[in-house]
Design a protein around this motif. Structure first.
Motif, PDB file in Angstrom:
ATOM      1  N   GLU A 282      -1.730 -44.460 100.962  1.00 17.19           N
ATOM      2  CA  GLU A 282      -1.320 -44.298 102.362  1.00 17.19           C
ATOM      3  C   GLU A 282      -1.021 -42.845 102.735  1.00 17.19           C
TER       4      GLU A 282
ATOM      5  N   ARG B 118       5.306 -64.497  89.148  1.00 17.72           N
ATOM      6  CA  ARG B 118       4.660 -64.211  90.420  1.00 17.72           C
ATOM      7  C   ARG B 118       3.354 -63.446  90.202  1.00 17.72           C
TER       8      ARG B 118
ATOM      9  N   GLN C  15       2.926 -43.393  97.766  1.00 17.43           N
ATOM     10  CA  GLN C  15       3.294 -43.932  99.073  1.00 17.43           C
ATOM     11  C   GLN C  15       4.704 -43.469  99.440  1.00 17.43           C
TER      12      GLN C  15
ATOM     13  N   PRO D 114      -3.092 -56.424 103.978  1.00 12.99           N
ATOM     14  CA  PRO D 114      -1.767 -56.560 104.586  1.00 12.99           C
ATOM     15  C   PRO D 114      -0.646 -56.064 103.673  1.00 12.99           C
ATOM     16  N   ASN D 115       0.548 -55.903 104.237  1.00 13.16           N
ATOM     17  CA  ASN D 115       1.712 -55.488 103.444  1.00 13.16           C
ATOM     18  C   ASN D 115       1.964 -56.466 102.316  1.00 13.16           C
ATOM     19  N   GLY D 116       2.256 -55.920 101.167  1.00 16.52           N
ATOM     20  CA  GLY D 116       2.575 -56.771 100.032  1.00 16.52           C
ATOM     21  C   GLY D 116       1.368 -57.410  99.381  1.00 16.52           C
ATOM     22  N   ALA D 117       0.160 -56.963  99.760  1.00 15.90           N
ATOM     23  CA  ALA D 117      -1.054 -57.566  99.204  1.00 15.90           C
ATOM     24  C   ALA D 117      -1.266 -57.176  97.746  1.00 15.90           C
ATOM     25  N   GLY D 118      -0.607 -56.100  97.316  1.00 14.38           N
ATOM     26  CA  GLY D 118      -0.781 -55.661  95.937  1.00 14.38           C
ATOM     27  C   GLY D 118      -1.627 -54.402  95.811  1.00 14.38           C
ATOM     28  N   LYS D 119      -1.779 -53.678  96.903  1.00 15.01           N
ATOM     29  CA  LYS D 119      -2.618 -52.471  96.869  1.00 15.01           C
ATOM     30  C   LYS D 119      -2.000 -51.399  95.964  1.00 15.01           C
ATOM     31  N   THR D 120      -0.704 -51.142  96.188  1.00 14.80           N
ATOM     32  CA  THR D 120      -0.042 -50.139  95.352  1.00 14.80           C
ATOM     33  C   THR D 120      -0.020 -50.594  93.897  1.00 14.80           C
ATOM     34  N   THR D 121       0.194 -51.877  93.698  1.00 14.81           N
ATOM     35  CA  THR D 121       0.182 -52.408  92.334  1.00 14.81           C
ATOM     36  C   THR D 121      -1.174 -52.152  91.679  1.00 14.81           C
TER      37      THR D 121
ATOM     38  N   VAL E   4       0.597 -61.197  91.388  1.00  7.96           N
ATOM     39  CA  VAL E   4       0.386 -60.266  92.494  1.00  7.96           C
ATOM     40  C   VAL E   4      -1.109 -59.969  92.661  1.00  7.96           C
TER      41      VAL E   4
ATOM     42  N   PHE F 236       4.108 -60.394  87.783  1.00  9.61           N
ATOM     43  CA  PHE F 236       5.487 -59.969  87.523  1.00  9.61           C
ATOM     44  C   PHE F 236       6.305 -61.235  87.350  1.00  9.61           C
TER      45      PHE F 236
ATOM     46  N   HIS G 139      -3.634 -47.814 106.093  1.00 12.94           N
ATOM     47  CA  HIS G 139      -3.460 -48.783 107.182  1.00 12.94           C
ATOM     48  C   HIS G 139      -4.110 -48.269 108.460  1.00 12.94           C
TER      49      HIS G 139
HETATM   50  N1  LIG Z   1       7.416 -53.824  89.375  1.00 15.74           N
HETATM   51  C1  LIG Z   1       7.411 -54.919  90.150  1.00 15.74           C
HETATM   52  N2  LIG Z   1       8.117 -56.012  89.809  1.00 15.74           N
HETATM   53  C2  LIG Z   1       8.124 -57.110  90.577  1.00 15.74           C
HETATM   54  N3  LIG Z   1       7.426 -57.236  91.708  1.00 15.74           N
HETATM   55  C3  LIG Z   1       6.697 -56.202  92.120  1.00 15.74           C
HETATM   56  C4  LIG Z   1       6.651 -54.990  91.372  1.00 15.74           C
HETATM   57  N4  LIG Z   1       5.840 -54.115  92.020  1.00 15.74           N
HETATM   58  C5  LIG Z   1       5.413 -54.760  93.120  1.00 15.74           C
HETATM   59  N5  LIG Z   1       5.913 -56.014  93.184  1.00 15.74           N
HETATM   60  C6  LIG Z   1       5.637 -57.006  94.217  1.00 15.74           C
HETATM   61  O1  LIG Z   1       4.246 -57.139  94.308  1.00 15.74           O
HETATM   62  C7  LIG Z   1       3.866 -57.309  95.654  1.00 15.74           C
HETATM   63  C8  LIG Z   1       2.814 -56.314  96.024  1.00 15.74           C
HETATM   64  O2  LIG Z   1       3.421 -55.050  96.148  1.00 15.74           O
HETATM   65  P1  LIG Z   1       2.599 -53.738  96.470  1.00 15.74           P
HETATM   66  O3  LIG Z   1       3.567 -52.641  96.574  1.00 15.74           O
HETATM   67  O4  LIG Z   1       1.526 -53.594  95.475  1.00 15.74           O
HETATM   68  O5  LIG Z   1       1.988 -54.087  97.897  1.00 15.74           O
HETATM   69  P2  LIG Z   1       1.164 -53.178  98.868  1.00 15.74           P
HETATM   70  O6  LIG Z   1      -0.111 -53.877  99.133  1.00 15.74           O
HETATM   71  O7  LIG Z   1       1.090 -51.793  98.370  1.00 15.74           O
HETATM   72  O8  LIG Z   1       2.069 -53.247 100.177  1.00 15.74           O
HETATM   73  P3  LIG Z   1       2.380 -52.130 101.276  1.00 15.74           P
HETATM   74  O9  LIG Z   1       1.238 -52.168 102.257  1.00 15.74           O
HETATM   75  O10 LIG Z   1       3.643 -52.628 101.908  1.00 15.74           O
HETATM   76  O11 LIG Z   1       2.536 -50.846 100.593  1.00 15.74           O
HETATM   77  C9  LIG Z   1       5.113 -57.197  96.507  1.00 15.74           C
HETATM   78  O12 LIG Z   1       5.540 -58.475  96.837  1.00 15.74           O
HETATM   79  C10 LIG Z   1       6.091 -56.536  95.579  1.00 15.74           C
HETATM   80  O13 LIG Z   1       7.395 -56.971  95.862  1.00 15.74           O
END
Ligand SMILES: Nc1ncnc2c1ncn2[C@@H]1O[C@H](COP(=O)(O)OP(=O)(O)OP(=O)(O)O)[C@@H](O)[C@H]1O
Ligand SMILES: [Mg+2]
Lengths: 247, 347
Positions: free
Chosen positions: A172, A16, A85, A37-44, A18, A13, A203
């Motif tokens: 989740e 950055r 989520q 962990p949180n913010g690892a990029g799983k949802t992405t 991810v 992104f 988690h």
């Molecule tokens: N559309 C986007 N634009 C910019 N940054 C993004 C976007 N989507 C996600 N991110 C960033 O990518 C990183 C990973 O986000 P993601 O939601 O995939 O994490 P996650 O592993 O699902 O975390 P969680 O356990 O908190 O759900 C985060 O830092 C988030 O801010």
């Protein structure tokens, strides 16, 4: 052949990064856990699998077919369903109508503006079946908005199940559920296991370690550990990071 | 869109008891309207604008998309009706179809450019396109007559093969418009309760979910807009007959605003009938209060502000809460969240 396969998925992104390079292969009927962990990029990563985010590199294959970068509705039509989520329901619709929207038969009739929905009993019947699977059948007439938190979570899954998908991605699913809710969900997954290919971000380690066939740990934009729950408990990385402490 | 068995059986009907009662009442209007100091032409206007507002509400209420330039399609329909009878063929049916088609095509063209948006961006783009069409109508003097309007449009006879009705008289024309309104209402009712209508309503609530369920969100948003434009254009064709002319002012931003006001005041966000109630109030207020004071718009404007701020369920919401014992609170919540979706951009 894997039912679902991701190879070298890279997502950025802006400047950055991810996801650096994520690989995943899920066999037909496998229940595959994803943690990290949180913010690892799983949802992405899920967003890539389901077409919401286009990866800058890498491939996603469903049943061997390249589906990389297809739009969400195309991928959904090919058979990947997901839950969210952050709950994403049709709040004004009844629980039954929410599920109805997921039915492939309903989708096939989506451009039909000549017949009345209420004139076709099969929609309501099939929707009730999907609701029954998650124990919501008596609440079919309640607006999604008026359901309790736990019931809304269950509805999230019922909608995705109604799609009769080939692969179900759950983001989740236990989040915010009480122990009752988690148990009900575990029972549901146990019933689906083997019949449906499932990828679940979780988690809740106890939940995941007791149900998953295999688990992948995503960290620093890649899969840092992978294996059966048994193998993972022995994995140095998992032990050090304390992720496996419940198992 | 209510939950429950009674209303779902209504939803399955082509013609509901409410429609029948309404049509019957409307059929008596010419018998008494002059006695209360009004005139049949007001009835004609109310029916035509009601159809237009209901078409508009497909976009605003059903799809949750704020279109603030809808007058363009109403106006295009009016011009198309006139131009068809002057330049193509003076046949009522063909010219009404031409009105719907021309407006539908214009709507489809605009939809191509706006359907990936929602919320305030969507609103701005509909305004911009509305202004373009309005400007074109004023500037294309040779085709549209510019600000003078396209005059001498005829009320073509309604020819059914065996019988033909002359519509020059306002009472006769009223009944013709009532018939068109009845057919239009039944068609719209069916549309919003069809699978297609349900998908559009689902998209209003969550584009994200709808897309991940396999619905091509863009296609639904574009098609509902074009459809709404087509029905608005059909109403515009009737309006050209009513006025015996077509003028650019219905296409202006402020007249486009009227239909938004009518629909919201009536309660289009929570009710199928909301737009009709709003049109009825607006036009009777114009004639009744307007006869007493020039400032009637001021009062209607205040009412509009009050509704947007405090009563997003509109008048239809209040009525249905009283009649059917739906909780007013639930309707108000629905109105509020619909209002928020309109400006906020949704999910
Ligand atoms: N559309 C986007 N634009 C910019 N940054 C993004 C976007 N989507 C996600 N991110 C960033 O990518 C990183 C990973 O986000 P993601 O939601 O995939 O994490 P996650 O592993 O699902 O975390 P969680 O356990 O908190 O759900 C985060 O830092 C988030 O801010
Ligand atoms: Mg996440």
């Amino acid at each position: 052949m894997s039912m679902l396969e991701a190879a070298g998925v890279h997502v950025r992104f802006g400047d950055r990064v991810v996801l650096e390079s994520v690989d995943l292969a899920v066999a037909d009927g496998e229940f595959h856990g994803v943690m990290g962990p949180n913010g690892a990029g799983k949802t992405t990563f899920f967003n890539v699998l389901t077409g919401r985010v286009k990866p800058s590199r890498g491939k996603v294959r469903l049943g061997g077919e390249d589906v990389t970068g297809l739009s969400p509705h195309r991928i959904a039509a090919k058979g990947i369903a997901r839950s969210f989520q952050i709950m994403t329901l049709f709040d004004e619709f009844s629980a039954r109508d929410n599920v109805m929207m997921g039915l492939p038969e309903f989708r096939a009739r989506g451009l039909d503006f000549v017949h009345a929905v209420a004139g076709d009993r099969r929609f309501a019947e099939q929707a009730s079946e999907a609701l029954a699977a998650v124990g919501l059948v008596e609440k079919g007439d309640v607006r999604a908005k008026d359901l309790s938190y736990g019931d809304r979570r269950a509805l999230e899954i019922a909608v995705a199940l109604a799609q009769a998908p080939r692969v179900l991605c759950l983001d989740e699913p236990t989040s915010g559920l009480g122990s009752d809710g988690v148990q009900r969900l575990a029972a549901l997954i146990a019933r689906l296991k083997g019949k449906l290919t499932i990828v679940a971000i979780e988690h809740d380690m106890e939940f995941l370690f007791s149900l998953a066939d295999r688990i992948s740990v995503i960290h620093w934009g890649q899969v840092v550990a992978r294996g059966t729950p048994h193998e993972l408990q022995r994995n140095d990385w998992v032990r050090r990071s304390n992720l496996g402490k419940f198992a | 869109m209510m939950v429950g068995s009674k209303s779902s059986s209504e939803a399955a009907r082509l013609v509901t008891p409410t429609m029948l009662v309404l049509w019957l009442v409307l059929a008596t209007v010419p018998l008494w309207i002059t006695r209360i100091g009004l005139y049949p032409y007001l009835g004609i206007e109310i029916l035509i604008w009601s159809l237009y507002a209901m078409a508009f509400n497909l976009v605003l209420g059903t799809a949750g998309l704020p279109s603030f330039g809808h007058g363009a399609y109403f106006g295009i329909g009016a011009y198309a009706f006139g131009l068809c009878q002057f330049d193509i063929v003076a046949n009522l049916w063909i010219c009404l179809v031409a009105a719907a088609l021309a407006a539908g095509l214009a709507g489809a063209l605009v939809a191509l450019f706006i359907s990936h948006r929602r919320g305030i961006y969507y609103a701005f783009m509909t305004i911009a396109f509305g202004q373009i069409f309005w400007t074109l109508a004023i500037k294309s003097h040779r085709i549209t007559g510019g600000e003078d309007g396209l005059l001498k449009i005829k009320r073509l006879p309604a020819n059914f093969g065996l019988v033909s009705f002359d519509l020059t008289d306002n009472v006769a024309f009223y009944y013709f418009v009532l018939a068109a309104f009845a057919v239009g209402v039944a068609a719209l009712w069916r549309l919003v309760h069809s699978p297609y209508g349900r998908v559009v309503a689902a998209i209003r609530q969550s584009e994200t979910r709808a897309a991940h369920l396999g619905y091509n969100v863009w296609l639904y948003k574009a098609s509902i807009f074009a459809l709404s434009a087509a029905v608005s254009g059909f109403a515009g064709g009737l309006f050209a007959m009513a006025q015996l002319a077509a003028f650019p002012d219905v296409m202006s931003l402020h007249q486009s605003g009227y239909v938004v006001m009518m629909t919201l005041v009536g309660g289009g966000l929570v009710s199928f009938w909301g737009p009709v109630i709003g049109v009825f109030l607006f036009l009777t207020a114009r004639d009744v209060i307007g006869a007493l004071t020039n400032a009637w718009m001021l009062y209607f404007g205040l009412l509009f502000i009050a509704i947007v701020l405090f009563r997003p369920e509109g008048i239809a919401g209040a009525i249905s809460a009283a009649l059917q014992q739906h909780s007013l609170n639930a309707l108000r919540q629905r109105g509020t969240s619909a209002m928020r979706l309109l400006v906020g951009g949704g999910r």
